[in-house]
Structure formats: structure tokens, C-alpha cells
Write an enzyme that holds these catalytic residues in place. Structure first.
Site, PDB file in Angstrom:
ATOM      1  N   ARG A  14      -9.209  24.626  18.807  1.00  0.00           N
ATOM      2  CA  ARG A  14      -8.675  23.811  19.902  1.00  0.00           C
ATOM      3  C   ARG A  14      -7.319  24.378  20.297  1.00  0.00           C
ATOM      4  O   ARG A  14      -6.591  24.934  19.463  1.00  0.00           O
ATOM      5  CB  ARG A  14      -8.509  22.349  19.456  1.00  0.00           C
ATOM      6  CG  ARG A  14      -9.819  21.589  19.345  1.00  0.00           C
ATOM      7  CD  ARG A  14     -10.456  21.287  20.700  1.00  0.00           C
ATOM      8  NE  ARG A  14     -11.700  20.548  20.592  1.00  0.00           N
ATOM      9  CZ  ARG A  14     -12.924  21.061  20.728  1.00  0.00           C
ATOM     10  NH1 ARG A  14     -13.088  22.355  20.981  1.00  0.00           N
ATOM     11  NH2 ARG A  14     -13.998  20.296  20.638  1.00  0.00           N
ATOM     12  N   HIS A  18     -12.809  28.590  27.615  1.00  0.00           N
ATOM     13  CA  HIS A  18     -13.543  27.698  26.701  1.00  0.00           C
ATOM     14  C   HIS A  18     -15.050  27.980  26.777  1.00  0.00           C
ATOM     15  O   HIS A  18     -15.858  27.085  27.036  1.00  0.00           O
ATOM     16  CB  HIS A  18     -13.261  26.224  27.012  1.00  0.00           C
ATOM     17  CG  HIS A  18     -13.550  25.321  25.839  1.00  0.00           C
ATOM     18  ND1 HIS A  18     -12.830  24.194  25.568  1.00  0.00           N
ATOM     19  CD2 HIS A  18     -14.494  25.387  24.859  1.00  0.00           C
ATOM     20  CE1 HIS A  18     -13.316  23.598  24.477  1.00  0.00           C
ATOM     21  NE2 HIS A  18     -14.326  24.318  24.038  1.00  0.00           N
TER      22      HIS A  18
END
Ligand SMILES: NC(=O)c1ccc[n+]([C@@H]2O[C@H](COP(=O)([O-])OP(=O)(O)OC[C@H]3O[C@@H](n4cnc5c(N)ncnc54)[C@H](OP(=O)(O)O)[C@@H]3O)[C@@H](O)[C@H]2O)c1
Length: 315
Positions: A230, A278
């Protein structure tokens, strides 16, 4: 994939209405005995299960009948702490295809540096023809932080290619051909043998900001960092400093605290940074919706749940 079971009512609790629409449309075409609600539907009050991706804090006030929070992702850090601690079971997605996709992404990064593609691309920009000594896989030491579903798969896969791989987790692990280290005590030893470090930790208070200056300093000179966990794991200013000083050779960054990454963010143009949107690896719709429906039925029928999360640990 039409099924005939206990009728199931699912609310799609997300801040991304387009994402909810896509999931609902697939759910309605695949399952004829599942009723789907958007959050603003007054009927959502009847939902048994919430499919969660950044659900609102007040979800349980809107949907007081909920028996299960099912993340539509591998990570559960997007579920607010108050919901995680509300006493309902929380589950997440584990998808074999996603593991394979993550291995492919990481392998690309490993090859990029092991075989000097970063140098070749930089040379091409200057029309420079220069050969670098070929480094064998056995000479590129890889470290995987987080030896869970994804980390173990990646560690084993890279070891099969001949890379010396170490893994680091919270508790003891045994994985074929992988040196397993665990706990705070083993972290310095783990870091000291990472020519390339892959982060696949979940985001929790204990791992927030873990990719920082102090960690980078413990990596060998010229190491590479890949952040597939993350964005909040990474201290952005520290990685820029470590790259500019030459201590780090490269940083492949797939995740950011704010996505999309702001066009003014210096990471876009810092030499040595590779930004990807991502995209490391997504779970398939089939896995997401299949596990959502299976767990929905399991909770109604009192059966064991697939991939439950330890809400105290936060992953
Ligand atoms: N970029 C992408 O496209 C993408 C896609 C999917 C997932 N992800 C990220 O990848 C993360 C990992 O997924 P997963 O399914 O592999 O998770 P997982 O199965 O829950 O595994 C997490 C691992 O991290 C370890 N860990 C947790 N806290 C730790 C700590 N404080 N110190 C040391 N080790 C710690 C755990 O150790 P123990 O085993 O000892 O508990 C476990 O090995 C997700 O949470 C998500 O954020 C990113």
C-alpha cells in the site's frame, strides 16, 4: 453460473459507484437468487452481507441487518477501524490467478534490474552502446516482506527461477527453498541480504511507513525496492533521498496513498522511480463474486467462512 440456494441480499458498500455498478451488473447476470442493493437504496436496510471497498463509517446504521463484511479485495485496510471492531466477521478475497499475476509483475521488476534493462533504456535515450557484465539469477538476492498468500507464492516462484530468496513475516514460516526470517529481531539480517526488496505486507498500524530512511539504510548499496503493498507503507521523501544519494538503484512503485498519483508529485520525475497505476495484480470478478456469494450463503447457513480476517491483527 445460475444457482438455487438460500436467497441472499448483498449491499455494495463502496465509495466508487462505477465499481459497484460493474460488480452488480455481473452479479445479476451470473446469480439469479442474489438481490443486490446500492448504498442509497432504501431496501439496503435488509442486506445480509456488505461487499466492501472503502465502505462508509456509518454502514451499520444504514444496514443494521448485516451479518458479514466481505472485502472485495485481498487487503482490508480500506475498512474503517470502527467497522473492523464492530463484532461482525470480516473476510477478504484470495485468488490463485491474482497470485500468479503478482508473481509476473514482481518477476518483471526483478529481470529489469538483474539484466540491466534500466541501464539499457537510459543508454538508449543518449544513443550509448555499452555492455554490462551479465548477472546470473543466483547472484540477485530477493527479499519478500510479508509471507502471506501473495508473499509465499512469489517467494517460492522466484526461488524456482534460481534467485536466492528470503522472506520476512511476523510469525515463523517454512517455505521450500526460501530462507524464512520473522519478527523485529530478524529484520536487520533480512534487509542486509536484499538486492531487491518486495513489499507485500498488509497496511496496519505496525507496518504504516515501514519503507523509510532507516530501513533503506539497512539494505545493501545499490538495492532496489518494489512496493506492491500500500502507498502508506512508503515514506516518499525518504525514497527520493535514498535514490538521489545513489544508495538505492531503483524503486518500482505500484501503490500510493492517493490514487491516481497527483500530477505534481515529484515521484513521477525522480530518476530511478518506475510508477505503475496500481496494476500489480487484481483478483478476477469470478473470484470476487464467487467468494462473496459463498461466504454470504455460509454465514446464513452457519458454515465456516472462506478467508476470514483476524480483526484484532487487522489482516
Ligand atoms: N498492488 C496490488 O495490486 C495488490 C494486490 C493485492 C494485494 N495487495 C496488497 O498485498 C497485501 C498482502 O496480501 P496477502 O493476501 O499476501 O496478505 P496476507 O495473506 O494477510 O499476508 C500478510 C503477511 O504479512 C505479514 N505481516 C503482517 N504484519 C506484519 C508485521 N508487523 N511484521 C512482519 N510481518 C507482518 C504476515 O505475517 P504472519 O503470517 O506471521 O501473520 C503475513 O505473512 C494486501 O494487504 C494488499 O495491501 C496489493
Amino acid at each position: 453460473m445460475k444457482t438455487h440456494h438460500t436467497p441472499l441480499k448483498i449491499v455494495f458498500a463502496t465509495n466508487d459507484s462505477g465499481f459497484a455498478d460493474r460488480l452488480i451488473s455481473r452479479m445479476e447476470s451470473w446469480y439469479d437468487d442474489v438481490t443486490c442493493y446500492r448504498l442509497d437504496d432504501p431496501e439496503a436496510v435488509n442486506a445480509d452481507v456488505a461487499a466492501c471497498w472503502y465502505p462508509p463509517q456509518d454502514l451499520l446504521q444504514t444496514c443494521p441487518n448485516l451479518k458479514l463484511l466481505q472485502a472485495v479485495s485481498a487487503g482490508v485496510d480500506h475498512i474503517p477501524a470502527s467497522l473492523m471492531q464492530a463484532g461482525l466477521p470480516v473476510c477478504r478475497v484470495v485468488d490463485e490467478g491474482q497470485k500468479q499475476g503478482m508473481l509476473e509483475y514482481v518477476l518483471w521488476g526483478v529481470l529489469h534490474y538483474q539484466r540491466d534493462f534500466d541501464k539499457a533504456l537510459a543508454q538508449q535515450a543518449d544513443k550509448v552502446w555499452k555492455l554490462h557484465p551479465q548477472r546470473r539469477a543466483g547472484k540477485m538476492r530477493i527479499g519478500v516482506m510479508g509471507m502471506g498468500q501473495l508473499g509465499c507464492f512469489i517467494a517460492e516462484g522466484l526461488a524456482k527461477f534460481g534467485y536466492p530468496v528470503a522472506g520476512w513475516s511476523r510469525s515463523e514460516k517454512r517455505v521450500d527453498q526460501v530462507s524464512c526470517l520473522w519478527g523485529e529481531e530478524d529484520l536487520p539480517e533480512f534487509l542486509s541480504r536484499c538486492d531487491l526488496l518486495v513489499n507485500l505486507l498488509p497496511l496496519t498500524p505496525a507496518t504504516d511507513g515501514i519503507l523509510n530512511q532507516s530501513l533503506f539504510q539497512q539494505l545493501p548499496q545499490g538495492a532496489v525496492v518494489m512496493n506492491c503493498g500500500r502507498g502508506e507503507h512508503l515514506n516518499e521523501a525518504d525514497v527520493i533521498t535514498a535514490l538521489e544519494s545513489g544508495h538505492l538503484r531503483g524503486a518500482v512503485l505500484d501503490v500510493f496513498p492517493q490514487e491516481p498519483l497527483d500530477t505534481n508529485n515529484p515521484l513521477w520525475s525522480t530518476a530511478g522511480v518506475v510508477v505503475t497505476p496500481h496494476m500489480a495484480s487484481a483478483a478476477s470478478g469470478k473470484a470476487i463474486l464467487g467468494q462473496l456469494v459463498d461466504n454470504g450463503r455460509h454465514i446464513l447457513e452457519g458454515k465456516p467462512l472462506l478467508h476470514p480476517v483476524d480483526t484484532a491483527k487487522g489482516y
